[in-house]
Each structure stands twice: as structure tokens, then as C-alpha cells.
Design a protein around this motif. Sequence first.
Motif, mmCIF file in Angstrom:
data_model
loop_
_atom_site.group_PDB
_atom_site.id
_atom_site.type_symbol
_atom_site.label_atom_id
_atom_site.label_comp_id
_atom_site.label_asym_id
_atom_site.label_seq_id
_atom_site.Cartn_x
_atom_site.Cartn_y
_atom_site.Cartn_z
ATOM 1 N N GLY A 1 118.820 44.573 76.749
ATOM 2 C CA GLY A 1 118.920 43.225 77.313
ATOM 3 C C GLY A 1 117.846 42.348 76.686
ATOM 4 O O GLY A 1 117.023 42.800 75.882
ATOM 5 N N PRO A 2 117.835 41.082 77.045
ATOM 6 C CA PRO A 2 116.860 40.171 76.431
ATOM 7 C C PRO A 2 115.418 40.563 76.746
ATOM 8 O O PRO A 2 114.529 40.424 75.907
ATOM 9 C CB PRO A 2 117.192 38.804 77.003
ATOM 10 C CG PRO A 2 118.101 39.032 78.152
ATOM 11 C CD PRO A 2 118.708 40.385 77.985
ATOM 12 N N PHE A 3 115.159 41.082 77.925
ATOM 13 C CA PHE A 3 113.780 41.437 78.283
ATOM 14 C C PHE A 3 113.301 42.683 77.553
ATOM 15 O O PHE A 3 112.132 42.787 77.200
ATOM 16 C CB PHE A 3 113.652 41.642 79.805
ATOM 17 C CG PHE A 3 113.803 40.347 80.553
ATOM 18 C CD1 PHE A 3 112.856 39.343 80.439
ATOM 19 C CD2 PHE A 3 114.912 40.136 81.352
ATOM 20 C CE1 PHE A 3 113.007 38.151 81.125
ATOM 21 C CE2 PHE A 3 115.061 38.948 82.034
ATOM 22 C CZ PHE A 3 114.109 37.939 81.920
ATOM 23 N N THR A 4 114.174 43.595 77.319
ATOM 24 C CA THR A 4 113.753 44.801 76.593
ATOM 25 C C THR A 4 113.412 44.471 75.153
ATOM 26 O O THR A 4 112.508 45.069 74.569
ATOM 27 C CB THR A 4 114.837 45.893 76.648
ATOM 28 O OG1 THR A 4 116.057 45.390 76.145
ATOM 29 C CG2 THR A 4 115.008 46.431 78.044
ATOM 30 N N TRP B 1 109.272 44.037 70.984
ATOM 31 C CA TRP B 1 108.550 43.214 70.009
ATOM 32 C C TRP B 1 107.058 43.162 70.353
ATOM 33 O O TRP B 1 106.211 43.290 69.473
ATOM 34 C CB TRP B 1 109.132 41.794 69.974
ATOM 35 C CG TRP B 1 108.491 40.945 68.914
ATOM 36 C CD1 TRP B 1 108.824 40.875 67.610
ATOM 37 C CD2 TRP B 1 107.355 40.084 69.095
ATOM 38 N NE1 TRP B 1 107.977 40.022 66.954
ATOM 39 C CE2 TRP B 1 107.057 39.515 67.853
ATOM 40 C CE3 TRP B 1 106.576 39.727 70.180
ATOM 41 C CZ2 TRP B 1 106.024 38.618 67.672
ATOM 42 C CZ3 TRP B 1 105.542 38.842 69.995
ATOM 43 C CH2 TRP B 1 105.265 38.296 68.746
ATOM 44 N N LEU B 2 106.737 42.933 71.638
ATOM 45 C CA LEU B 2 105.343 42.895 72.059
ATOM 46 C C LEU B 2 104.645 44.225 71.773
ATOM 47 O O LEU B 2 103.495 44.251 71.328
ATOM 48 C CB LEU B 2 105.227 42.556 73.547
ATOM 49 C CG LEU B 2 105.485 41.096 73.928
ATOM 50 C CD1 LEU B 2 105.476 40.933 75.443
ATOM 51 C CD2 LEU B 2 104.463 40.180 73.300
ATOM 52 N N GLY B 3 105.326 45.326 72.046
ATOM 53 C CA GLY B 3 104.736 46.646 71.807
ATOM 54 C C GLY B 3 104.433 46.886 70.336
ATOM 55 O O GLY B 3 103.415 47.491 69.988
ATOM 56 N N GLU B 4 105.318 46.428 69.480
ATOM 57 C CA GLU B 4 105.110 46.621 68.047
ATOM 58 C C GLU B 4 104.025 45.706 67.473
ATOM 59 O O GLU B 4 103.422 46.023 66.450
ATOM 60 C CB GLU B 4 106.420 46.388 67.295
ATOM 61 C CG GLU B 4 107.472 47.449 67.602
ATOM 62 C CD GLU B 4 108.821 47.084 67.009
ATOM 63 O OE1 GLU B 4 108.953 46.001 66.400
ATOM 64 O OE2 GLU B 4 109.753 47.882 67.170
#
Length: 182
Positions: A5-8, A13-16
Amino acid sequence: MECIGPFTCIWFWLGENVAAIIAASAMGATLWQGYIARKHNRLSVKPHLVVHSTLSLQSPQIAFAISNDGLGPAIFQSYTLSIYDTELTPDDTIEEITRIIQGYGHSSATSITLRGWHAGESYKQGAYKEAFEVYGDFGTDKAQLDDVRKLLKNITIKINYSSIYGEEFKLTFRNNKTSNQG
């Protein structure tokens, strides 16, 4: 990994990019702190000149002094003194200045002390210096005191000065009021 979904997708992206985000945030905070520190340093050495005028029954009857009530030194750029809109220059002698004052009906003025500053001269924090004094027997009756008040209201002092950071300020004293800009 696939986005469910959009939140995942945002979380992936934030994690990477977490290291880059932290580094950019730290750089932004450092730049902001540098800006605030420079602004504080400028304020911590800002000069503030004040003109003190005195009207007295004893000699000198009219006196002007200048003090630096700011936190840092004031560096004089220019200094002018005008009486009845006649600008006095450093070349004017005390006798010429006395004649100017007497020419406007202040015949009781017998002597004047004028102290000036030179461009580039520094005036340290907390300093107090007499600038201009008018001596004479002006008397004590109402008409004579009104004459002295009239003279006092028609003296203008203009000082251009700067801080050690080069910020420029202008002080104008006229009619017993001070305007300090900059």
C-alpha cells in the motif's frame, strides 16, 4: 520488496534512506546553529550611543556628553554639530563658534569647549565623554533661562558610527530628543 500500500512504500523508502535523512537533518541543524551564533555574536558587540544634555545654573550652563551604553565598541565614521542649522566644521575656531551663538541673540555666551572625534576612532563600551559645552553668565531669571532653553533646542548633533562587524548606525540629537537608527 513490493509495496502493499502507499504507507508501506513510504516506510520502505525511509528504511533504505535513513542514514541520508539523518545526515541532512544534522546538516540543517548545524547551519541553523551557525546562523543563530553569528546573529548572537553581532548583538553581543552592538554599540548604542546616547547623548546626555545638561542645563545648569552653574557653568557650563549647557553641556552635551556622549556615552556608549551598548555592549561593544562604537567606531566613529563622522560627527557633526549644528547650531541653528549652521553646521560647524573642525576648522571653525572657538571664537567663530561663539560668534555664531552670539549672533542668534545669545550674547551671554562667553566661552565654548568643543571636543570631536576622528573617523576610525573607537569608543569603548561604557565610555562617557563630554562633547560640547557653552559657558557664560546666562543669569537665573525666567527670560534668561528661556534663552538658554531656546539655544539648547537649536543644537543638533549627528553621529555616524559602526560596530566592529561593520554594521552602520546613525544617531541624531535635536530638540532634546535622540533618534538612534541602525
